[in-house]
Motif scaffolding. Sequence first.
Motif, PDB file in Angstrom:
ATOM      1  N   LYS B 167       0.825  -1.205   0.000  1.00 19.52           N
ATOM      2  CA  LYS B 167       0.000   0.000   0.000  1.00 19.52           C
ATOM      3  C   LYS B 167       0.867   1.266   0.000  1.00 19.52           C
ATOM      4  O   LYS B 167       0.481   2.290  -0.565  1.00 19.52           O
ATOM      5  CB  LYS B 167      -0.945  -0.028   1.205  1.00 19.52           C
ATOM      6  CG  LYS B 167      -1.914  -1.213   1.097  1.00 19.52           C
ATOM      7  CD  LYS B 167      -3.013  -1.166   2.121  1.00 19.52           C
ATOM      8  CE  LYS B 167      -2.514  -1.627   3.457  1.00 19.52           C
ATOM      9  NZ  LYS B 167      -3.609  -1.679   4.440  1.00 19.52           N
ATOM     10  N   THR B 170       1.913   3.517  -3.106  1.00 21.79           N
ATOM     11  CA  THR B 170       1.103   4.607  -3.649  1.00 21.79           C
ATOM     12  C   THR B 170       1.751   5.965  -3.401  1.00 21.79           C
ATOM     13  O   THR B 170       1.466   6.918  -4.123  1.00 21.79           O
ATOM     14  CB  THR B 170      -0.299   4.618  -3.016  1.00 21.79           C
ATOM     15  OG1 THR B 170      -0.171   4.586  -1.604  1.00 21.79           O
ATOM     16  CG2 THR B 170      -1.113   3.436  -3.483  1.00 21.79           C
ATOM     17  N   PHE B 199     -12.927   4.847  -7.943  1.00 26.06           N
ATOM     18  CA  PHE B 199     -12.437   4.593  -6.577  1.00 26.06           C
ATOM     19  C   PHE B 199     -12.668   3.139  -6.185  1.00 26.06           C
ATOM     20  O   PHE B 199     -11.763   2.455  -5.695  1.00 26.06           O
ATOM     21  CB  PHE B 199     -13.171   5.488  -5.565  1.00 26.06           C
ATOM     22  CG  PHE B 199     -12.560   6.852  -5.416  1.00 26.06           C
ATOM     23  CD1 PHE B 199     -11.216   7.007  -5.131  1.00 26.06           C
ATOM     24  CD2 PHE B 199     -13.338   7.987  -5.543  1.00 26.06           C
ATOM     25  CE1 PHE B 199     -10.651   8.264  -4.991  1.00 26.06           C
ATOM     26  CE2 PHE B 199     -12.790   9.253  -5.402  1.00 26.06           C
ATOM     27  CZ  PHE B 199     -11.451   9.391  -5.127  1.00 26.06           C
ATOM     28  N   ALA B 203      -9.826   0.449  -5.250  1.00 32.26           N
ATOM     29  CA  ALA B 203      -9.832  -0.109  -3.899  1.00 32.26           C
ATOM     30  C   ALA B 203      -9.984  -1.622  -3.967  1.00 32.26           C
ATOM     31  O   ALA B 203      -9.278  -2.365  -3.280  1.00 32.26           O
ATOM     32  CB  ALA B 203     -10.959   0.512  -3.082  1.00 32.26           C
ATOM     33  N   VAL B 207      -7.621  -4.491  -2.543  1.00 30.00           N
ATOM     34  CA  VAL B 207      -8.114  -5.484  -1.584  1.00 30.00           C
ATOM     35  C   VAL B 207      -7.771  -6.886  -2.068  1.00 30.00           C
ATOM     36  O   VAL B 207      -7.288  -7.729  -1.298  1.00 30.00           O
ATOM     37  CB  VAL B 207      -9.635  -5.332  -1.382  1.00 30.00           C
ATOM     38  CG1 VAL B 207     -10.206  -6.535  -0.648  1.00 30.00           C
ATOM     39  CG2 VAL B 207      -9.944  -4.053  -0.623  1.00 30.00           C
TER      40      VAL B 207
END
Lengths: 301, 227, 258
Positions: B167, B170, B199, B203, B207
């Motif tokens: 993560k 990013t 979005f 996301a 995930v």
Amino acid sequence: MRTMKLRAAAATVLLTALSGTLAACGDAGSEGEGVDVQAEEVEDGKFEEGSRMAELAEAGSITIGVKYDQPGLGFKSATDDIPTGFDVEIAKLLVADLGIDPSDTSAVTYEETISDNREPYLEAGRVDLVLASYSITDDRRQVVGQTGPYFITGQQILVGADSDVESIDDLVGETVCSVSGSTSLQNVEDAGAVGAPADTYSQCAEDVLNGTVEAMTTDGSILLGLAAQNEGELKVVGPEFSEERIGVGYSQDYPEMCEWINGVLTEAYEDGSWAEAFEATLGGDDVETPEPPALDECPAA
Amino acid sequence: MNVVLDNAGDIALAFIYTLSLFVVAGVLSLIFGALLAAARVGPVAVLRKAAAVYVMLIRNTPLLIVIIFFRFAGPKIGLTFGFVDIRVADIRLNNLYAACAVGLIVYTSSFVCEALRSGINAVPLGQAEAARAIGLPFGGVMSQVIMPQAMRHALPPLASVQIALLKNTTVCGALGVFEAFARMRGLTNDFASARTEIFLAFALIFVVLVEVLSFVAYRLERRWRIA
Amino acid sequence: MSAAPEEDISAGRGEPLVVLEGVNKWFGDLHVLQDINVTVNRGEVVVVIGPSGSGKSTLCRAINRLETIDRGAITLDGKPLPQEGKELANLRAEVGMVFQSFNLFAHKTIRENVTLGPIKVRKMSKAKADAKAAELLDRVGIGHQADKYPAQLSGGQQQRVAIARALAMEPKVMLFDEPTSALDPEMIKEVLDVMVDLAEQGMTMIVVTHEMGFARTAADRVLFMADGAVVEENTPEEFFTNPQSERAKDFLGKILKH
């Protein structure tokens, strides 16, 4: 003071860019803090009963979304009460037409909007209008109202002063910086360059200065400001390779605002206040003021 | 969902950058972190101290600052990674990519080191004594007996460190690498009408990627767990 | 084949193998080993007993340098113990050690526990090491459990594996540091049986234990330690029936009542 100096310098570079000679730099003329726009008297019945304009005029307060980080268009330094730039000048004209004093910070809030939050802010009613180097696109018109354009600009390239690059075509395979999420970044990728996303324009300029990237790109007006800040080290090159039509954003809940905005803009085109606004910000003593762009028709109600 | 599908190629390319950052930084931070951990528990006092200072400095510094150091302070002192220019099809691994990757490695290594150190501390002293008693030298004791068991103990925290790394990539999206986050911002800006879908799609992909990682970690944990 | 250690280890029986001279050690102010002078001869079984805190475990661990000493000298087969490093590792390979808490390598199978030393230290081929492990595991009665992990075995079984692991290195001497103290009572015998076998085959053994039965039946000599010093040294028969020192009488009085 810094803003004024910067603006003056920007004007100088713009002139030289227009005349095609990039080497020389003339003396910069001095200017005031934008145009002093007076609130107009609002007569009864000027705005239709129940219209958003009538509500705003009645309330005597309005919130405008502007940029804080783009010299020449929308820029606010730590010491400014009101941001400066062409976007802001146009906003003042709209505010004044509602009978609100544009310089009264208790009545007018110039809220900072960044690229990502302009639509959400309009949709949620957090701002009433957006004048934040807001390109008119079909996609945006699906979620918000946009009218204008009140300014047309295009994407150019900023490189080191000693660079041989003359246009985007010279940058195929090279690394070109622009602000993360911007259309400019997509355009350079489409042109075959490697897009390097950054958080701010000044960060890109820094990367160009220290040679980390070959070039940066965004609207020419912004690049001129950056080149002026780093005179002798950076230069703006190439023809504009995109056309950005800068317009006013409003909420789709109030479609009646479109005709009003166009009306104010038309009036400004005719009475010279648009030209005055340009000269006070992007233009200057020596810069030729362009013809105002033709306005889009408002969608049928 | 049309916007996402129409731009599937760009999105896939962006996630290739994301994943390549993750793999490069993940593997190298494991190696460098293991060396740091060995230094921290090893017999050489200077190395012990140096590794401790490294961990203290880096682990207490926000990732953004670490990467910005390599992106902006680095070039000022001549550290530009200009020698890095790898091209694989549409993928360009350039100097900015290298600076970001190095920042991620430097940062993540300190967490890997601490995860491994906690794993080493969890191995009973008797294991090392028994290994020494059959005549294994220090290297053999570490590689044959201590590290395999330390890895087992360190696996859950190591998995967390690596998930965080995935993560954390990013952050590079605002520092010159056209990875998933930068791509997402581009799409949300260009397609204001489809923001929610964009979005959700990004996301969701994250995930799924993290779930895959968690699953791998879980399987390893199961496999290494003994009776 | 070298897997007949009973013949090898009885060679030169009676010559000094482990010699401690004037050995002293302090833990801070605590004088845990006081002027220890002990000689263990090849093929001899020496049992060290004493109350807890008497320094008997420290003595045992000092012989393969798991504990360093502050003064004095320890020699093994005529050679002094080396400092840290490769040589020390080589020496330790010659000294088998069995711990109170077994310390089997938790992540390795029983077979791998026994073959690790031969393969990594003795550079034996895997096939040969496996064969040797099978033989040793059979000898300690764990042959059919070679593929299990330590945690799947009982304490007694684990300790027998630990003995096999030490024997796989073909050590000159075996050190036992309270090998049955962590075991449930019903498992003590299976471990002691293995140790008695080993003693009968002529292995040189130094055993720190509370098992008086083992000392009586298997020991050639008993060392009684108290407060870091060797207080009494005698044959088991003499020591148990006719202790000389007050400390020994007191100690035996306490433990033999149970």
